[in-house]
Write an enzyme that holds these catalytic residues in place. Structure first.
Site, PDB file in Angstrom:
ATOM      1  CG  ASP A 120      -0.255  -0.382   2.519  1.00  0.00           C
ATOM      2  OD1 ASP A 120       0.991  -0.395   2.561  1.00  0.00           O
ATOM      3  OD2 ASP A 120      -0.957  -0.669   3.494  1.00  0.00           O
ATOM      4  CG  HIS A 124      -5.807  -2.412   8.643  1.00  0.00           C
ATOM      5  ND1 HIS A 124      -6.092  -1.100   8.952  1.00  0.00           N
ATOM      6  CD2 HIS A 124      -4.461  -2.516   8.732  1.00  0.00           C
ATOM      7  CE1 HIS A 124      -4.972  -0.460   9.200  1.00  0.00           C
ATOM      8  NE2 HIS A 124      -3.963  -1.296   9.082  1.00  0.00           N
TER       9      HIS A 124
HETATM   10  C1  GLP Z   1      -0.429   0.226   8.579  1.00  0.00           C
HETATM   11  C2  GLP Z   1      -0.066  -0.582   7.350  1.00  0.00           C
HETATM   12  C3  GLP Z   1      -0.265  -2.069   7.605  1.00  0.00           C
HETATM   13  C4  GLP Z   1       0.453  -2.474   8.883  1.00  0.00           C
HETATM   14  C5  GLP Z   1      -0.123  -1.686  10.031  1.00  0.00           C
HETATM   15  C6  GLP Z   1       0.449  -2.071  11.379  1.00  0.00           C
HETATM   16  O1  GLP Z   1      -1.801   0.343   8.725  1.00  0.00           O
HETATM   17  N1  GLP Z   1      -0.832  -0.183   6.228  1.00  0.00           N
HETATM   18  O2  GLP Z   1       0.206  -2.810   6.497  1.00  0.00           O
HETATM   19  O3  GLP Z   1       0.308  -3.849   9.106  1.00  0.00           O
HETATM   20  O4  GLP Z   1       0.125  -0.303   9.776  1.00  0.00           O
HETATM   21  O5  GLP Z   1       1.541  -1.272  11.724  1.00  0.00           O
HETATM   22  P1  GLP Z   1       2.526  -1.590  12.907  1.00  0.00           P
HETATM   23  O6  GLP Z   1       3.361  -2.745  12.429  1.00  0.00           O
HETATM   24  O7  GLP Z   1       3.325  -0.341  13.077  1.00  0.00           O
HETATM   25  O8  GLP Z   1       1.706  -1.939  14.079  1.00  0.00           O
END
Ligand code: GLP
Length: 271
Positions: A67, A144
């Site tokens: 993304d 998500h």
């Molecule tokens: C964002 C990204 C996701 C990721 C999520 C979790 O929303 N688009 O792909 O999994 O963050 O982030 P973190 O790993 O910092 O908790």
């Protein structure tokens, strides 16, 4: 589904990097799906170490990121902490340290004039590359994958999406607050691979750490498959699935003893 519970983040990261490295060694021109967020940083650091110390070769590897925020662009003139693009994240955390060819890197263009056209182009490019061999995924606070927020169809394809309040809050804490960027200036939209796009990957590797995610991990892996937790679609995937958790992220799972038992049996019998 192989659910592997590691003691801590460092072990989780090493394990995940080993899975990615074996994919690269068995198919040097493999197609990797890559993720952003704080979770994969340790995995990327380990891959960089493997490249520098063990010669892990990325020269033929092709990548597609999950993304990108809409309205942002990679800006190498800005200091890293002021450039919110996922393209910059990937450059700093992985790409600039390894021998990947720039033309083999794919990230949706957040500044494209025709974002919907980019979505179709992205789907076609993944298909033309032969599909994703191994997709790395984190897990959002609201369950998500990519930016497929609650309510997204589990068959969705790459599309332009609006971010939920929870994701905006998470992003604000993780990035914008530190960079002194006002909430109003945060991107509220993104281009993301769909859940259907992700499920087309031949193999899935999901990594999650920390107690903050324990409840959503349990919903995702042990709850019903639902568009309210889009990553619960993992339960529908037909290829290889590995989920690597640290103890804290696994702490709300009802069946963690069973997963540990299965994992130790598999190891013992070389399955
Ligand atoms: C964002 C990204 C996701 C990721 C999520 C979790 O929303 N688009 O792909 O999994 O963050 O982030 P973190 O790993 O910092 O908790």
């Amino acid at each position: 589904m192989d659910i592997i519970i590691k003691e801590d983040y460092a072990q989780l990261s090493r394990y995940a990097a080993e899975i990615i490295a074996s994919q690269i060694k068995s198919k040097p021109d493999c197609v990797l799906g890559l993720a952003t967020g704080s979770t994969p940083i340790g995995t990327y650091q380990e891959l960089v170490r493997m490249h520098k110390e063990d010669g892990l070769d990325f020269s033929q590897v092709r990548t597609f990121n999950l993304d990108e925020y809409l309205g942002v662009r990679l800006d190498l003139d800005k200091p890293y902490h002021m450039d919110q693009s996922y393209a910059r994240f990937m450059y700093e955390e992985l790409f600039k340290h390894i021998n990947i060819k720039p033309e083999n890197i794919h990230i949706p263009d957040g500044q494209a004039k025709d974002p919907k056209g980019v979505c179709q182009w992205y789907e076609d490019a993944i298909r033309n590359a032969g599909g994703i061999d191994l997709q790395l995924l984190g897990l959002g606070g609201d369950g998500h994958w990519g930016f497929n927020e609650p309510g997204t169809s589990l068959g969705s394809r790459t599309s332009v999406v609006a971010l939920t309040k929870q994701t905006l809050d998470d992003n604000y804490e993780a990035f914008y607050k530190k960079a002194n960027i006002a909430r109003a200036q945060m991107p509220h939209f993104a281009i993301t691979m769909g859940i259907g796009t992700i499920l087309d990957a031949k193999n899935i590797l999901m990594i999650v750490n920390g107690s903050r995610k324990a409840a959503v991990v349990a919903k995702c892996l042990e709850g019903p498959v639902t568009s309210q937790i889009t990553a619960s679609a993992i339960q529908l995937h037909s290829g290889g699935i590995t989920v690597v958790l640290d103890e804290a992220a696994a702490s709300a799972l009802a069946n963690s003893d069973h997963y540990r038992h299965v994992e130790s049996m598999k190891r013992q019998y070389g399955l």
